[in-house]
Design a protein around this motif. Sequence first.
Motif, short mmCIF file in Angstrom:
data_model
loop_
_atom_site.label_atom_id
_atom_site.label_comp_id
_atom_site.label_asym_id
_atom_site.label_seq_id
_atom_site.Cartn_x
_atom_site.Cartn_y
_atom_site.Cartn_z
N VAL A 27 0.81 -1.23 0.00
CA VAL A 27 0.00 0.00 0.00
C VAL A 27 0.85 1.27 0.00
O VAL A 27 0.30 2.37 0.09
N GLY A 28 2.15 1.12 -0.10
CA GLY A 28 3.00 2.31 -0.03
C GLY A 28 3.61 2.42 1.35
O GLY A 28 2.91 2.27 2.35
N ASP A 29 4.91 2.68 1.39
CA ASP A 29 5.63 2.59 2.65
C ASP A 29 5.30 3.68 3.66
O ASP A 29 5.66 3.58 4.83
N GLY A 30 4.65 4.73 3.22
CA GLY A 30 4.38 5.84 4.14
C GLY A 30 3.10 5.70 4.94
O GLY A 30 2.76 6.59 5.72
N ASN A 31 2.41 4.58 4.76
CA ASN A 31 1.11 4.42 5.43
C ASN A 31 1.17 3.31 6.48
O ASN A 31 1.66 2.22 6.20
N TYR A 32 0.64 3.62 7.65
CA TYR A 32 0.48 2.60 8.70
C TYR A 32 -1.02 2.36 8.80
O TYR A 32 -1.79 3.27 9.12
N GLY A 70 -1.28 8.32 7.62
CA GLY A 70 -0.66 8.54 6.32
C GLY A 70 -1.76 8.83 5.32
O GLY A 70 -2.66 9.62 5.61
N LYS A 71 -1.70 8.15 4.18
CA LYS A 71 -2.74 8.39 3.19
C LYS A 71 -3.71 7.22 3.11
O LYS A 71 -3.32 6.06 3.23
#
Lengths: 545, 372
Positions: free
Chosen positions: A118-123, A146-147
């Motif tokens: 899902v993209g590394d910037g999202n928890y 995140g997003k």
Amino acid sequence: MLDRLLQFACVIALLAPVPGDAPLLEVKSPRGIDFILENSPTPQKYLIETMPGGVALLDYNDDGLLDIFLVNGGRIENPMSAPENFDRHDPRYWNRLYRQNKDGTFTDVTQPAGLANVGDGNYGMGVAVGDYDNDGYPDLYVTSYGKNILYHNNGDGTFTDVTARAGVAGGGWSVSAGFFDYDNDGKLDLFVTRYMEWDTQHSKDCGGNFHTYCPPGEFPRTANMLYHNRGDGTFEDVTARSGIAAMKGHGLGVAFADYDGDGFTDIFVANDGMRQYLFHNNGNATFAEVGMEAGAALNLDGGPLSGMGVVFQDYDNDGLPDVIVTTLPRQTYAVFHNDGHGSFSDRGLQTGVTMLSGVTSGWGVGLEDFDNDGLKDLFVAQGHVLDNVEKVDPSLHYLEPTLLALNRNSRFESVDPGTAALVAARGAAFGDINNDGSIDVVTTVLGGHPQVFMNRGTNAHWLTITLRGTRSNRDGFGARVEVNGQTRFATSAGSYESANDKRLHFGLGAAKTAKIEVFWPSGVHQVLNDVKADQFLEVREPERP
Amino acid sequence: MIGSAVVRATMVVTMLMLCAPWMLAGQAISPEAQQHWDAARRAETQKQFDVAVGDYRKVTELEPTFAAGFVALGQAFMEQHDFSNALPPLKHSLELDTNLVPAHQLLGYALLAQGYAAEAIPHLERAHEQGALGIAQVETGQFAEAITNLQAALQKRANDPDLLYYLGRASGLLSKQSIDTLLAAYPDSARAYQSMAENYLVLRQMPEAEKQYEQALKLRPDTPNLHLELGEVFARTSRWPQAEEQFRAESKLQPGNAEAAYRLGDALLHQGKSREARAALERSNKLQPQMPETLYALGKAAWLEADASAAEKSWLELLSIEKQGELAAQTHFALAGLYRKQGKTAEAEREMKQFEELKSSGSNQTASDPRE
């Protein structure tokens, strides 16, 4: 009227015993589900660590079997460096979609479905389910620190990330979300709760001699978000224009129902450590927060609540949706009974819920008729927010039992939930997984496998309705459905970070037939008489009134 | 410990104020000594204590039998918080005149400040310095005597924080001493179990507290307050039926105990048994009228019984007694709900306003959140 209903319910209860002494629910480990909720706790006590994760029950491939979607957290460094990277590309931290097979086993279809990485910037936090484009296939909205991500269901077993085009990425720390049609235009809109202004670089540690997670009051409040569905695959952020932005809070759970019968769906937001918000839908695309004057903001003693999960359904069969908010220990879960005329009163004492929740922390919550006696029972996924709460108060515990309380004439009585396991549970989704006419539950557990509570069933009759909106939104969300004196408000939202089976389940007790009334969001009133019990029924909205 | 900043800061200043006037009464000293005496007094008023020490030392050298000179020198050292150097001249002054009460006072304080509590006691007794004497007695383990003296001192200096602190400490230590004696002498007695249970209760170790209370009850089931305290353990762990059972037992044992009746009513209320709760709370209210907690719970029970007028009466009575604080805020909130249901919008708004005002005044702004 109420007395008659209660008497009726009593008779049903006698006619629908649980077979033998076996607990109604039993926890099973269905083959194929190997998910572990990776919340990655660290000594830094980043607050996100204790808040995931959601679970959804949906039939994504329209084969008639409920599938399970589970939201994962991510990897957290000790300490976390900037820019934040939660390593979500690592399969260990993926969200997972498990397709149910005909034999009751599950197959992990995350990757082929296009839901991996899902993209590394999202928890990850929670999930909402709804058919926002009315194409007959449930779509997924995944919330995060995140997003957020909107996955469009392509109808061929795959999903496409359409977040950017749809304009629903949100940002900040989103928690729960839900699809609903606030303006009755036949297209599902989207509401997202957000917890606080917080990031890992501005975290705090609230322990004295030891580290603990901070209460929400340590961080600034933030606004929830409302997106209006334009109907062309895009959404408009109407948070400010609708009045939602005016009320900042510490939003966690969200649930929908038309509490005042004006034909427009209202919103209840469970806020943590403060008063709860009831957003009344003014019917003109704006909302007014009326929790305080409606008597649904504070507990019986005027105290704020650490609201986490919330359910907005009618527990006493008076036709009006009530609210149950799960909280931290010592506060007890709030039961805001809908007294009519837009007014609520806390009935925690009368319903027995106060007694059941003095030392527990509730998250995912549902009002479902587990024993099919015609009265909705209470299920709560429990576990304290602090993983070292015993140091703060030895009489409290991080790992807690599950609460299942059967409804006996509007009084909830705790029964064996089918497991003695003590867990830190969070999300909970409700639905009939094996299509046997009884409601099952899936809960998420921090650092562990999900718990799948399968219902052994009773001798009582039941009816499960799938709404098929035509003029209204296709899912029929926002419809009020009455069956033999019971009422359900159609929604997949509620609980905590989770999405329920959209089908509406009714226990019928000894009744072999049912009268169904559907009050569609379009205004259509549909009546079906002498409907045979024990079936899954699709009710299609008349195209013309 | 004894020479704490508290003792130094408060007691010495007090003494200095007391000592000054008597010093030269009836004493004849040489003109040269007088000059140094006057210079020292001036220096003291200007807080030049080094200069004062120098001049007083000259006085003692010029007049070696002049006891007041030694007292003044000791005092000047004490003004500098130099208790160690204060001791010799003060002791010497008493060798010259054993009846010199101010010398006993100062020496008592100086010794106490240096940690010689036992030595300080006879001097403080001679000076009738009950506050300092009480403190010295706390330090020497004479807790009962300390409590008597500290209470007497508090009669003269009400709410003095140091005296209150030491009184609290003395009481706690006396209590601990008594319990230690009890546990050592009668480890298997009901009271010993009760005492241990109370400790566990304070530490919120409920399973241990419960076990100890049960042991105590097994030995002496008719001991007053045992059921009440065990009920409290159950209440705090939200086991209301068990709490009810214990409070009921206590109420039976002590039918005149208002708290037992209140607790029983509260336990019943938590279980939604509003009718029974109301009866117990009414009994408690009769036994001990005008208790705000009882009135609040009584109003709640009546409200749950749909008896709005009785609920209103209890809550208004409460507000006539208690106008500020958490319970008052809760009561305004409850009344707002009551009036709202009755359609009395103006009254409801008035009560909500008062509720909000009390909340914003800071009396009860925080949620009951164990994370905090």
